[in-house]
Structure formats: C-alpha cells, structure tokens
Write an enzyme that holds these catalytic residues in place. Structure first.
Site, PDB file in Angstrom:
ATOM      1  N   GLU A 176      -4.007  -9.608   3.721  1.00 10.32           N
ATOM      2  CA  GLU A 176      -4.841  -9.304   4.890  1.00 10.32           C
ATOM      3  C   GLU A 176      -5.991 -10.287   5.090  1.00 10.32           C
ATOM      4  OE1 GLU A 176      -2.604  -5.529   4.196  1.00 10.32           O
ATOM      5  OE2 GLU A 176      -3.476  -7.111   2.966  1.00 10.32           O
ATOM      6  N   GLU A 180       0.813  -1.211   0.000  1.00  9.17           N
ATOM      7  CA  GLU A 180       0.000   0.000   0.000  1.00  9.17           C
ATOM      8  C   GLU A 180       0.851   1.267   0.000  1.00  9.17           C
ATOM      9  OE1 GLU A 180      -4.095  -1.386   2.136  1.00  9.17           O
ATOM     10  OE2 GLU A 180      -2.293  -1.379   3.378  1.00  9.17           O
TER      11      GLU A 180
END
Length: 272
Positions: free
Chosen positions: A146, A126
């Site tokens: 995740e 990210e």
C-alpha cells in the site's frame, strides 16, 4: 468425503459468455471451502465479492454440521486485495461492521483457515491475517504494498502484522511494501504449514479435520478467550476466561470429553 457445491448469485463472464460466480462455497465433510473466483482480476475484492464473502461466513456460522472453514482463491492466486478499478468507480470493498472483504473485522465463532497459493497482496494478505490459521504454498507471495500507492494497509495489516511477527520484521514489510515468499512466511511464523505448490487446500482440509475432532464448544471458547484477552490487562483476561470456563464446564460436551477419557474411547460431540 462427500462434497456439496453451493454458489452465490450467478452473473455472466463478459469475455466468454459463460455463467460465472465471484465467490463459491464447497462443503467437504464438516469443512466449508470458500473460494474467491475472479481469476481474470487476480481474485481482487470489489463490493460484490465482499458481500458474497460475508454471506459465506454466515453460512459457515449458521450450519451446526460445519466445524471449520477454508478460505482460498481460484486458479493459483489467493487474492490481489482491493479491486482498484472498482474503487475508482466508487465501490467499497468493505461490509459495514465486518471490514474489508466482509472478513477482516467479522466476529466468528468457528475456525477459519487461509489456504494461500500464488499472491496474497494488500487486502489479500489482510484476509489471510484475519484467519485463525494459514497454510501457504512454498512459492506463494505475501505483501502489503500500500505504501507504494500512497496508502496504508488499513484492512488490518498495520494492526495485526506487528502482533504476529517481531516488530522490526513487520515494519520492514509495512514500510518497504516488498513481498516475502511462502517459505519465508513459514520461517517468520506467519504460516502454520508450508507445502509444495498446489497443496495448500488439501493441507488446510487435513488441518480442519484435526480441529473438527475436538469439541466444537471448546473451539468457540478458545477463540472467545483469545479475542477477549487481546490488548486487555491480564486480570481482566482471566476474569473473562473464568466466565467462559464456568459455562463450558456445564455443557454436555465437557462431561462427554471427561467420560470418554475415563472410558478410553473417542468422544461423541453433540455441540451442547
């Protein structure tokens, strides 16, 4: 090119007794290289790293002699993302108003290039997605795992990845949590350059030099218009662009650029 080293607050590495920093900056010409330096923790992000990254971006923005930044990680790893041990202790890897690592939601006027070696996982990926350009080593790995931990990529991964690559490919990465190589990232259009291992930072610096050859106010304007146009109706985007273009045309740099073209010489930018 001359290099100047600047570090964040020093702490002590408990295993070696040496002074150590979690983030350090290095000025190379008009580029600021920002390095996450926690190799024993795979350059994961805790509260301190987030605060130091935010400070490094402030340094980049505040110095008129700097034209671009390069974000990377020490010792062959970009970043493993959130420091889960620190998170379990209650630490937040976010900076209010700036998002994960002090980077993912920060509003920047200068280009930032991710130089990815090794693993860019979870929040590390990210951080790279938050940059304007990505240079990746061929054997690097990008992933958003995740979902394997009962979470989602909430630092921009779920939002940005489907905007960068085709929907079904983005959903495969988000729903499986499986990583892709740097070579595959290049094929998908995620990486601007794919280079041999160990060459990500040098290539990113070359790319930064190419950006620095252009007018700094024009680079800022490009970023501003792209940001304003994101998710807005086309008519509103053109309106925002007209405002920015009118202001840009009144600058000394715009006149210098046109004059230099007419006189067949390289422009001398002043940032005014």
């Amino acid at each position: 090119m001359a290099e100047t080293f600047v570090t964040g607050p020093l702490d002590t590495d408990r295993e070696t007794g040496r002074d150590a920093t979690d983030v350090h900056t290095r000025r190379t010409g008009t580029t600021l290289v920002i390095t996450i330096d926690r190799p024993r923790a795979r350059n994961s992000v805790n509260a301190k790293v987030a605060a130091l990254l935010a400070r490094a971006l402030d340094e980049l923005e505040a110095d008129p002699g700097l034209r671009a930044g390069v974000l990377t990680g020490a010792e062959g790893t970009f970043s493993a993302g959130m420091d889960l041990k620190a998170a379990l202790r209650g630490e937040s890897p976010e900076v209010p108003g700036r998002g994960f690592g002090g980077v993912t939601e920060a509003v920047r006027t200068k280009p930032l290039i991710a130089a990815v070696e090794g693993w860019a996982m979870g929040g590390g990926f990210e951080l790279a997605l938050a940059c304007d350009l990505i240079v990746a080593a061929r054997d690097a790995h990008f992933g958003l795992p995740e979902v394997k931990r009962g979470l989602i990529a909430a630092g921009g991964g779920v939002i940005r990845l489907p905007r960068r690559i085709p929907y079904h490919l983005a959903m495969e990465l988000l729903l499986t949590g499986d990583p892709v190589s740097g070579a595959r990232a290049g094929e998908l259009g995620l990486a601007n350059r794919v280079v041999p291992p160990g060459r990500a930072v040098p290539e990113a610096l070359l790319l930064a030099e190419r950006l620095a050859a252009n007018a700094p106010l024009a680079l800022t304007a490009v970023k501003s218009v792209v940001r304003a146009a994101d998710g807005t109706p086309e008519a509103d985007a053109f309106a925002a662009q007209r405002t920015m273009t009118s202001a840009l045309m009144a600058t000394a740099d715009a006149r210098e650029g046109m004059t230099a073209f007419a006189e067949r010489r390289s422009p001398l930018w002043t940032g005014r």
